[in-house]
Structures are given as C-alpha cells and as structure tokens.
Scaffold this motif. Structure first.
Motif, PDB file in Angstrom:
ATOM      1  N   VAL A 166       0.842  -1.201   0.000  1.00  0.00           N
ATOM      2  CA  VAL A 166       0.000   0.000   0.000  1.00  0.00           C
ATOM      3  C   VAL A 166       0.874   1.247   0.000  1.00  0.00           C
ATOM      4  O   VAL A 166       0.629   2.198  -0.746  1.00  0.00           O
ATOM      5  CB  VAL A 166      -0.915   0.035   1.248  1.00  0.00           C
ATOM      6  N   ARG A 167       1.892   1.230   0.827  1.00  0.00           N
ATOM      7  CA  ARG A 167       2.764   2.390   0.937  1.00  0.00           C
ATOM      8  C   ARG A 167       3.494   2.645  -0.391  1.00  0.00           C
ATOM      9  O   ARG A 167       3.759   3.775  -0.767  1.00  0.00           O
ATOM     10  CB  ARG A 167       3.769   2.158   2.068  1.00  0.00           C
ATOM     11  N   GLU A 168       3.821   1.560  -1.080  1.00  0.00           N
ATOM     12  CA  GLU A 168       4.617   1.693  -2.301  1.00  0.00           C
ATOM     13  C   GLU A 168       3.768   2.060  -3.521  1.00  0.00           C
ATOM     14  O   GLU A 168       4.293   2.403  -4.563  1.00  0.00           O
ATOM     15  CB  GLU A 168       5.378   0.374  -2.566  1.00  0.00           C
ATOM     16  N   GLU A 169       2.439   1.949  -3.392  1.00  0.00           N
ATOM     17  CA  GLU A 169       1.580   2.307  -4.522  1.00  0.00           C
ATOM     18  C   GLU A 169       0.923   3.642  -4.221  1.00  0.00           C
ATOM     19  O   GLU A 169       0.648   3.963  -3.074  1.00  0.00           O
ATOM     20  CB  GLU A 169       0.511   1.224  -4.736  1.00  0.00           C
ATOM     21  N   ASP A 170       0.659   4.449  -5.241  1.00  0.00           N
ATOM     22  CA  ASP A 170      -0.014   5.720  -4.980  1.00  0.00           C
ATOM     23  C   ASP A 170      -1.524   5.494  -4.890  1.00  0.00           C
ATOM     24  O   ASP A 170      -2.005   4.375  -4.996  1.00  0.00           O
ATOM     25  CB  ASP A 170       0.359   6.772  -6.031  1.00  0.00           C
ATOM     26  N   SER A 171      -2.263   6.567  -4.663  1.00  0.00           N
ATOM     27  CA  SER A 171      -3.691   6.413  -4.385  1.00  0.00           C
ATOM     28  C   SER A 171      -4.467   5.871  -5.583  1.00  0.00           C
ATOM     29  O   SER A 171      -5.619   5.496  -5.471  1.00  0.00           O
ATOM     30  CB  SER A 171      -4.281   7.746  -3.953  1.00  0.00           C
TER      31      SER A 171
END
Ligand code: ATP
Ligand code: MG
Length: 178
Positions: A166-171
C-alpha cells in the motif's frame, strides 16, 4: 464424481472453506484451482501460489478434511476462448464446475460442463477484499479466516507485506516510480 472449484484465494477464507465442505458432501473428489497463480505481491493479490497452496492444505488438514482433494495453481492466459483447455491441461479430469464467476461459468458451459453455483456465506465479511482492507487498516480480521490460513499469513509476515505494498503504490493503485 470429481468437481472443480476455482478462486484466487487472496487469502483463503471461511466462505471458501464452507464451499469446499459443502461440495465434498456431494462429490467423491474435489479439484481446487488457484486462479491468477502467477500474480503475487500486489494489493489485490498479495500471496504467491505456493503460499495459497499452503493455506488450503493446512486448513484441510487442521480441520480433518476427509475427502480427496487436488490443489492446483492455474495461471492466467490472455485468451478466453482456450481457457478451459488450459485449465484441463493442469487438472485431473472433472465432471462438474462450482463457480459464481460469470466468465468461468460461461466458458465452462460452452465447453459442455455442468455448472453449479455454490451458496455465498456471510459475504459482507467472508470476502477477500474486505479481509485485505481490514488487514491494512488494523481492524479485526483473524476470525474471518481458518487457522491454517492464519498460520501461513503469520509465517510470511503477510500483513506487513500488504501494508508495504500500500505504501509503495499511490492512491490510484499504480506502482510508485522509483
Ligand atoms: P476478492 O474479494 O479478492 O475477489 P473473494 O472473496 O471474492 O475475494 P475469490 O478468491 O475471488 O474470493 O474467489 C471467488 C470464489 O469464491 C467464487 O466462486 C465465490 O463464489 C467464492 N466465494 C467468495 N466469497 C465467498 C463466500 N463468502 N461464501 C462462499 N463462497 C465464496
Ligand atoms: Mg472475487
């Protein structure tokens, strides 16, 4: 009689488990196909095929599953018209298909298989999407998966993996640029 059921099992939850128990009351052998086997480490598909095999295997064992089962990873192919042949090439022969996935249902029916629709159990909670959301948001989720799944997720530090993804992907769900 041998039946096939298929899911992505990201992760394998109690809804899936109930379906397998119900099917095994009716048929002699069950083929459990793990769909999108090649995909892992993604928000909607965090676990590898091998991890999913382990979740199912351990669940069947810990719960004293008596039936005969085959757990078989099935990779996606980008050609729906030959998907059933691809599936058949990976599994023992089967007579019936249990699925609620519209595309699986259509392709198997076109191939002449009898398709049955397994009932949905507590779908608001027994749902891969809901369980992944709860993992990410630190809500209670462990009661929604069987013990065997829980063990494997702990073993591979699955919740942390999901949070890292989640942290590594943007919204927008795209991979962050490095
Ligand atoms: P996701 O939200 O990631 O799509 P999912 O819970 O829908 O996960 P899948 O891995 O997509 O589960 O597997 C789909 C198969 O599992 C379908 O055949 C569907 O009927 C069955 N299934 C999913 N949830 C339940 C449930 N609560 N009870 C019974 N069967 C279920
Ligand atoms: Mg689904």
């Amino acid at each position: 009689m041998r039946a096939l059921t298929i899911g992505r099992y990201q992760p394998f939850h109690k809804g899936h488990m109930n379906v397998i128990w119900e099917i095994s009351d009716v048929v002699d052998e069950i083929v459990i196909g793990i769909g999108s086997a090649q995909i892992s480490h993604e928000l909607d598909n965090p676990f590898t095929a091998g991890e999913r095999v382990a979740m199912i295997r351990r669940t069947l064992e810990l719960n004293g599953f008596k039936g005969m089962s085959y757990i078989i990873p099935i990779e996606d192919i980008q050609r729906n018209s030959i998907w059933t042949s691809h599936l058949e090439s990976m599994t023992p022969p089967f007579d019936i298909v249990y699925s609620n996935n519209p595309l699986v249902v259509r392709l198997c029916k076109e191939e002449g298989y009898e398709v049955r629709h397994p009932p949905l159990f507590k779908r608001d909670e027994y749902s891969g999407t809901e369980i992944r959301r709860r993992m990410i948001e630190d809500e209670r989720w462990t009661h929604l998966v069987p013990e065997g799944t829980l063990e494997v997720i702990d073993e591979v530090d699955g919740v942390q993996r999901l949070k890292d993804i989640v942290r590594e992907e943007d919204s927008y769900g795209r991979k962050a640029e490095l």
